[in-house]
Each structure stands twice: as structure tokens, then as C-alpha cells.
Design a protein around this motif. Sequence first.
Motif, PDB file in Angstrom:
ATOM      1  N   GLN A  55      12.048   8.297 -37.129  1.00  0.00           N
ATOM      2  CA  GLN A  55      11.134   8.750 -38.151  1.00  0.00           C
ATOM      3  C   GLN A  55      12.031   7.614 -38.729  1.00  0.00           C
ATOM      4  O   GLN A  55      11.814   7.743 -40.138  1.00  0.00           O
ATOM      5  CB  GLN A  55      11.931  10.029 -38.444  1.00  0.00           C
ATOM      6  CG  GLN A  55      11.376  11.269 -37.477  1.00  0.00           C
ATOM      7  CD  GLN A  55      12.531  12.704 -38.019  1.00  0.00           C
ATOM      8  OE1 GLN A  55      12.591  12.408 -38.793  1.00  0.00           O
ATOM      9  NE2 GLN A  55      11.548  13.288 -36.952  1.00  0.00           N
ATOM     10  N   GLY A  56      12.823   7.064 -39.267  1.00  0.00           N
ATOM     11  CA  GLY A  56      13.148   6.217 -40.030  1.00  0.00           C
ATOM     12  C   GLY A  56      14.289   6.558 -40.784  1.00  0.00           C
ATOM     13  O   GLY A  56      14.373   6.894 -41.466  1.00  0.00           O
ATOM     14  N   LEU A  57      15.171   5.996 -40.167  1.00  0.00           N
ATOM     15  CA  LEU A  57      16.390   5.980 -40.686  1.00  0.00           C
ATOM     16  C   LEU A  57      16.324   6.284 -41.841  1.00  0.00           C
ATOM     17  O   LEU A  57      17.099   5.081 -42.862  1.00  0.00           O
ATOM     18  CB  LEU A  57      17.816   5.241 -39.557  1.00  0.00           C
ATOM     19  CG  LEU A  57      18.854   5.610 -39.899  1.00  0.00           C
ATOM     20  CD1 LEU A  57      19.521   7.364 -39.137  1.00  0.00           C
ATOM     21  CD2 LEU A  57      20.182   5.319 -39.313  1.00  0.00           C
ATOM     22  N   TYR A  69      13.167   1.068 -37.424  1.00  0.00           N
ATOM     23  CA  TYR A  69      12.795   0.312 -35.849  1.00  0.00           C
ATOM     24  C   TYR A  69      11.761   0.389 -35.153  1.00  0.00           C
ATOM     25  O   TYR A  69      11.486   1.514 -35.058  1.00  0.00           O
ATOM     26  CB  TYR A  69      14.142   0.221 -35.264  1.00  0.00           C
ATOM     27  CG  TYR A  69      15.455   0.336 -35.150  1.00  0.00           C
ATOM     28  CD1 TYR A  69      15.886  -1.211 -36.067  1.00  0.00           C
ATOM     29  CD2 TYR A  69      15.951   1.185 -36.623  1.00  0.00           C
ATOM     30  CE1 TYR A  69      16.670  -1.765 -36.488  1.00  0.00           C
ATOM     31  CE2 TYR A  69      16.903   0.228 -36.902  1.00  0.00           C
ATOM     32  CZ  TYR A  69      17.267  -0.750 -36.926  1.00  0.00           C
ATOM     33  OH  TYR A  69      18.760  -1.205 -37.661  1.00  0.00           O
ATOM     34  N   ARG A  70      11.662  -0.857 -34.385  1.00  0.00           N
ATOM     35  CA  ARG A  70      10.253   0.291 -32.729  1.00  0.00           C
ATOM     36  C   ARG A  70      10.793   0.992 -32.213  1.00  0.00           C
ATOM     37  O   ARG A  70      11.978   0.906 -31.514  1.00  0.00           O
ATOM     38  CB  ARG A  70       9.652  -1.819 -32.168  1.00  0.00           C
ATOM     39  CG  ARG A  70       9.141  -2.202 -33.125  1.00  0.00           C
ATOM     40  CD  ARG A  70       8.763  -4.212 -32.159  1.00  0.00           C
ATOM     41  NE  ARG A  70       9.326  -4.527 -31.660  1.00  0.00           N
ATOM     42  CZ  ARG A  70       9.994  -5.413 -32.265  1.00  0.00           C
ATOM     43  NH1 ARG A  70      10.296  -5.917 -33.063  1.00  0.00           N
ATOM     44  NH2 ARG A  70      11.096  -5.710 -31.289  1.00  0.00           N
ATOM     45  N   ALA A  71       9.839   1.379 -31.588  1.00  0.00           N
ATOM     46  CA  ALA A  71      10.299   2.198 -30.094  1.00  0.00           C
ATOM     47  C   ALA A  71      10.956   2.005 -29.034  1.00  0.00           C
ATOM     48  O   ALA A  71      11.881   2.333 -28.510  1.00  0.00           O
ATOM     49  CB  ALA A  71       8.916   3.151 -29.590  1.00  0.00           C
ATOM     50  N   ASP A  75      15.568   2.728 -28.368  1.00  0.00           N
ATOM     51  CA  ASP A  75      15.735   2.873 -26.837  1.00  0.00           C
ATOM     52  C   ASP A  75      16.786   1.963 -26.795  1.00  0.00           C
ATOM     53  O   ASP A  75      17.846   1.862 -26.318  1.00  0.00           O
ATOM     54  CB  ASP A  75      14.549   2.456 -25.544  1.00  0.00           C
ATOM     55  CG  ASP A  75      13.282   2.921 -25.885  1.00  0.00           C
ATOM     56  OD1 ASP A  75      13.409   4.336 -26.174  1.00  0.00           O
ATOM     57  OD2 ASP A  75      12.338   2.823 -25.327  1.00  0.00           O
ATOM     58  N   ASP A  76      16.783   0.495 -27.384  1.00  0.00           N
ATOM     59  CA  ASP A  76      17.724  -0.588 -27.164  1.00  0.00           C
ATOM     60  C   ASP A  76      19.504   0.412 -27.731  1.00  0.00           C
ATOM     61  O   ASP A  76      20.490   0.427 -27.252  1.00  0.00           O
ATOM     62  CB  ASP A  76      17.721  -1.782 -27.555  1.00  0.00           C
ATOM     63  CG  ASP A  76      16.794  -2.325 -26.239  1.00  0.00           C
ATOM     64  OD1 ASP A  76      16.313  -1.869 -25.426  1.00  0.00           O
ATOM     65  OD2 ASP A  76      16.426  -3.568 -26.799  1.00  0.00           O
ATOM     66  N   LEU A  77      19.201   0.190 -29.314  1.00  0.00           N
ATOM     67  CA  LEU A  77      20.018   1.563 -30.308  1.00  0.00           C
ATOM     68  C   LEU A  77      20.558   2.402 -29.499  1.00  0.00           C
ATOM     69  O   LEU A  77      21.955   2.243 -29.263  1.00  0.00           O
ATOM     70  CB  LEU A  77      19.259   1.718 -31.390  1.00  0.00           C
ATOM     71  CG  LEU A  77      18.735   0.585 -32.092  1.00  0.00           C
ATOM     72  CD1 LEU A  77      18.386   0.730 -33.343  1.00  0.00           C
ATOM     73  CD2 LEU A  77      20.320  -0.415 -32.215  1.00  0.00           C
ATOM     74  N   MET A  78      19.833   3.467 -28.385  1.00  0.00           N
ATOM     75  CA  MET A  78      20.514   4.802 -28.744  1.00  0.00           C
ATOM     76  C   MET A  78      21.001   4.225 -26.795  1.00  0.00           C
ATOM     77  O   MET A  78      22.185   5.360 -27.160  1.00  0.00           O
ATOM     78  CB  MET A  78      19.527   5.267 -27.393  1.00  0.00           C
ATOM     79  CG  MET A  78      18.959   5.804 -29.153  1.00  0.00           C
ATOM     80  SD  MET A  78      20.021   6.487 -30.411  1.00  0.00           S
ATOM     81  CE  MET A  78      20.722   7.833 -30.000  1.00  0.00           C
TER      82      MET A  78
END
Length: 91
Positions: A55-57, A69-71, A75-78
Motif C-alpha cells: 500500500q506504500g509504506l 516498491y514494485r511487487a 517479495d524480495d523484502l519479505m
Amino acid sequence: MEAAAAARAEHIVRANCSGCHAIGLRGASPLPSAPPFREIAERRDLFVLEQDFAQGLVTSHPEMPPFHYRASEIDDLMAYFRWLEREGLRP
């Protein structure tokens, strides 16, 4: 694949987050009011954090700018936060 995603995210967090947050398994945050990422991984529901990224941190802390961030980056951040969570649980 998870390790590769976490490695990609490390570049993102070094560029965007490490000026304020401790991003690794040890150390204090450069900005004392910014929680270390390992504490975020331990205390936050990572599913909710993922939704926040999508949602836009935005936080209520005036020092923290909004991030979008892009999807694939989310995914990478998670993957990075899951790595911190797993490693933080090890003795």
C-alpha cells in the motif's frame, strides 16, 4: 530461491533503509528511534508488513519518508524479513 530474493533485498535495504535502521542481525540503528529490522521481524506480523509495503509504506514518524516498491521488490523484502526472523530464532 528464497536466499536469492533475500540477497536482492539486501541491496534495497542498504540503499534505502540502513541510514536510519540497523538492517542486520546485530548492531544498533544509526537513528536511535528507528527500530532494527531484526526487531521488526520479531514483533510485526510479516503478512501485515507485506500489505503495508504493497500500500506504500508510510509511518507516523516524520523522519521516515514514504516508500513505494514494485511487487517483485516486496517479495524480495519479505524474504529478507523472513531470513531475519529465522536467523533471530537460532541460538
